[in-house]
Design a protein around this motif. Structure first.
Motif, mmCIF file in Angstrom:
data_model
loop_
_atom_site.group_PDB
_atom_site.id
_atom_site.type_symbol
_atom_site.label_atom_id
_atom_site.label_comp_id
_atom_site.label_asym_id
_atom_site.label_seq_id
_atom_site.Cartn_x
_atom_site.Cartn_y
_atom_site.Cartn_z
ATOM 1 N N UNK A 1 0.962 -1.180 -0.005
ATOM 2 C CA UNK A 1 -0.082 0.060 0.110
ATOM 3 C C UNK A 1 0.856 1.386 -0.031
ATOM 4 N N UNK A 2 0.742 1.924 -0.957
ATOM 5 C CA UNK A 2 1.672 3.158 -1.181
ATOM 6 C C UNK A 2 0.565 4.305 -0.872
ATOM 7 N N UNK A 3 1.285 5.307 0.373
ATOM 8 C CA UNK A 3 0.576 6.553 0.799
ATOM 9 C C UNK A 3 -0.865 6.259 1.228
ATOM 10 N N UNK A 4 -1.122 4.961 1.955
ATOM 11 C CA UNK A 4 -2.440 4.854 2.425
ATOM 12 C C UNK A 4 -2.530 4.871 4.147
ATOM 13 N N UNK A 5 -1.170 4.429 4.590
ATOM 14 C CA UNK A 5 -0.995 4.673 5.995
ATOM 15 C C UNK A 5 0.400 4.647 6.486
ATOM 16 N N UNK A 6 0.842 4.863 7.581
ATOM 17 C CA UNK A 6 2.135 5.016 7.949
ATOM 18 C C UNK A 6 2.790 4.169 8.459
ATOM 19 N N UNK A 7 2.125 3.010 9.116
ATOM 20 C CA UNK A 7 2.867 1.675 9.528
ATOM 21 C C UNK A 7 2.522 0.524 8.960
ATOM 22 N N UNK A 8 2.983 -0.649 8.872
ATOM 23 C CA UNK A 8 2.628 -1.950 8.615
ATOM 24 C C UNK A 8 1.568 -2.521 9.610
ATOM 25 N N UNK A 9 0.714 -3.206 8.974
ATOM 26 C CA UNK A 9 -0.432 -3.600 9.552
ATOM 27 C C UNK A 9 -0.716 -5.131 9.573
ATOM 28 N N UNK A 10 -0.882 -5.694 10.606
ATOM 29 C CA UNK A 10 -1.130 -6.996 10.556
ATOM 30 C C UNK A 10 -2.728 -7.126 10.400
#
Length: 123
Positions: free
Chosen positions: A51-60
């Motif tokens: 995901x580019x530009x959608x959120x700041x951190x990695x998400x499980x």
């Protein structure tokens, strides 16, 4: 608890470079749209969202109601049931986006190390 399909959603800086990297190590595009800033890559039963530009951190991410191929399953714990179970165990809910009595909805929690976990039901 049946949490459903598991993937890690990676916050990437350059979608094309990330796609090329993961293809080199055996992943293939499974879903998503580069023009919308995201791709779901698959290698066997392993799913990675880019995901580019959608959120700041990695998400499980867990998707109740889906198997690892994003196919609906007959028996699963609805996101609303999971939310209540998490609450009953004293887990703080970071974001509650539950809508309606059934169907797609989501909520998220943060683990003790600050890692976001998204429970995102699409069915």
């Amino acid at each position: 608890m049946k949490l459903g399909c598991f993937s890690i959603s990676l916050a990437v800086k350059d979608l094309e470079k990330s796609k090329a990297f993961y293809e080199k190590i055996g992943f293939e595009v499974f879903a998503g749209e580069e023009s919308h800033g995201y791709l779901i890559m698959k290698h066997g039963d392993t799913n990675i969202g880019l995901f580019q530009g959608m959120f700041e951190k990695n998400i499980l991410t867990f998707n109740p109601g889906w198997n690892q191929d994003a196919e609906s399953v007959d028996s699963f714990d609805d996101v609303r049931q999971l939310l209540e179970r998490f609450k009953s165990k004293g887990i703080e809910i970071a974001e509650d986006s539950i809508t309606g009595a059934e169907g797609p909805s989501s909520f998220s929690v943060i683990d003790p190390d600050g890692n976001p976990i998204l429970i995102d039901q699409h069915v």
